[in-house]
Design an enzyme around this catalytic site. Sequence first.
Site, PDB file in Angstrom:
ATOM      1  N   ASP A  17      23.403  -1.365  53.705  1.00  0.00           N
ATOM      2  CA  ASP A  17      24.682  -0.769  53.335  1.00  0.00           C
ATOM      3  C   ASP A  17      25.313  -0.071  54.543  1.00  0.00           C
ATOM      4  O   ASP A  17      24.758  -0.120  55.644  1.00  0.00           O
ATOM      5  CB  ASP A  17      24.472   0.162  52.136  1.00  0.00           C
ATOM      6  N   PRO A  60       9.983  -9.282  30.938  1.00  0.00           N
ATOM      7  CA  PRO A  60      11.075  -8.353  31.226  1.00  0.00           C
ATOM      8  C   PRO A  60      10.576  -6.939  31.522  1.00  0.00           C
ATOM      9  O   PRO A  60       9.507  -6.526  31.051  1.00  0.00           O
ATOM     10  CB  PRO A  60      11.912  -8.355  29.943  1.00  0.00           C
ATOM     11  N   LYS A  90       0.098  -4.827  24.281  1.00  0.00           N
ATOM     12  CA  LYS A  90       1.329  -5.600  24.428  1.00  0.00           C
ATOM     13  C   LYS A  90       2.051  -5.363  25.750  1.00  0.00           C
ATOM     14  O   LYS A  90       3.021  -6.060  26.051  1.00  0.00           O
ATOM     15  CB  LYS A  90       2.296  -5.275  23.277  1.00  0.00           C
TER      16      LYS A  90
END
Lengths: 136, 136, 136, 136
Positions: A17, A60, A90
């Site tokens: 940047d 995800p 999980k």
Amino acid sequence: MSRTTIFRVDVQWGDCDPADIVFFPNFQRWIDAASLDFFHQCGLPRWRELEATRGIIGTPMLEINTRFYKSATYGDHLEVHTTIERWDRKVFVQYHRVVRDKTLLCDGRATRAFVQRVDGRLQAMEIPADIKAMCS
Amino acid sequence: MSRTTIFRVDVQWGDCDPADIVFFPNFQRWIDAASLDFFHQCGLPRWRELEATRGIIGTPMLEINTRFYKSATYGDHLEVHTTIERWDRKVFVQYHRVVRDKTLLCDGRATRAFVQRVDGRLQAMEIPADIKAMCS
Amino acid sequence: MSRTTIFRVDVQWGDCDPADIVFFPNFQRWIDAASLDFFHQCGLPRWRELEATRGIIGTPMLEINTRFYKSATYGDHLEVHTTIERWDRKVFVQYHRVVRDKTLLCDGRATRAFVQRVDGRLQAMEIPADIKAMCS
Amino acid sequence: MSRTTIFRVDVQWGDCDPADIVFFPNFQRWIDAASLDFFHQCGLPRWRELEATRGIIGTPMLEINTRFYKSATYGDHLEVHTTIERWDRKVFVQYHRVVRDKTLLCDGRATRAFVQRVDGRLQAMEIPADIKAMCS
């Protein structure tokens, strides 16, 4: 002791940047690539194969905590060291360390789940035992 | 009660990945834009002016904890709600909530510092009292 | 015959869009990285050194014509083959071919100039003879 | 005279590179968003609806010629003006002008096709007459 993989990144001009340092979401992009690369290095096939054979769409992100200790800039050669710190029923926690030479620049602790599509929606599944075995 | 600003995002096709949902580093990109927009809405000038007048280069990220509750996809209209939760001597904590309609999709708690360049290196400075006053 | 360099890219999940193929601006990002890599392989130092020693800021893009013949997806290993096709007094034309195995996926013909900062504005300069010699 | 739409972009800090100007692939990202926005402003539904109802996946890029006249930087407010210049049987040419106030910064002439998935591969289709009518 858990398996650790290394994913290499060459920092590009366009990753930086106006302050001349890596724009921080790019570290997250590399952490994501390193997460997937970890599974491939452990022997898992591409998501599109896992989707076709077992209905697994991907892993995800559920939560990520990232700390930035030192900046990086274009021309730097980085390594993302990745391991799995914890397996729950999980979800699992991946730990990523971004280093330049021996210096830690940034680290991230990421909670993810394997998901399948149920009635059109993504849903976390129990972590398959064989995948856990391959990646430990 | 602290000031809260709203930054709007229209999710684009190119922000999404093969699972048809926003690639998570893009949430961080929008959180970064919302962070800067917060300061402008509070009346601070652009970084290039602050650099010229006061040597302030920006507010690099030191740590961010992001949690993802629901996914978003292209065509969604999002809002990033931003406030400053805490001011310490040299760092501050911004809290960002990404919402679609009234639903919370993702939130992030980000620690940053105002920095100046000292001998070519970025260095955290004491938070200027006038900036703190403008943003509270 | 002009010098040709090769820049390697491993396509990541996050580089792809909901159609499961590379989102095309990422090809431009890799072409940009290959352009700079070309100069480094030819022996030029980083921009920050060239700026310090000779006032050269970089080689901004003036025009690029990009054609897409075949799509790519995550897991693909690509090569960007780069050469300089033409040198004019103030601009040069780089030609980039993105290939997977022996298959051409995309090519781009890019016109750029070496620039310096004059009164705060970027301005094209005559191409230095030594740089031209190193890169031919 | 063909229909023209306007898509607005606020340039962010993270869109800019160490030369303090927009990293050029971001212009392509905005041109892509403007292309899709054009179709929505003309009344077409989202791709996922068009895929469900008519098998149309999107309009991948076949060729784009982009010219950069002036740079932009963070804080700038841009507009992308988009129109369709030409309709052929299977491809169309969109013309995009990126302006700041009345100044042209960049323009792009993009050839695209509507595609469907045939035997797992993307394939250009004849441009549907109703879509052409809506967008002219």
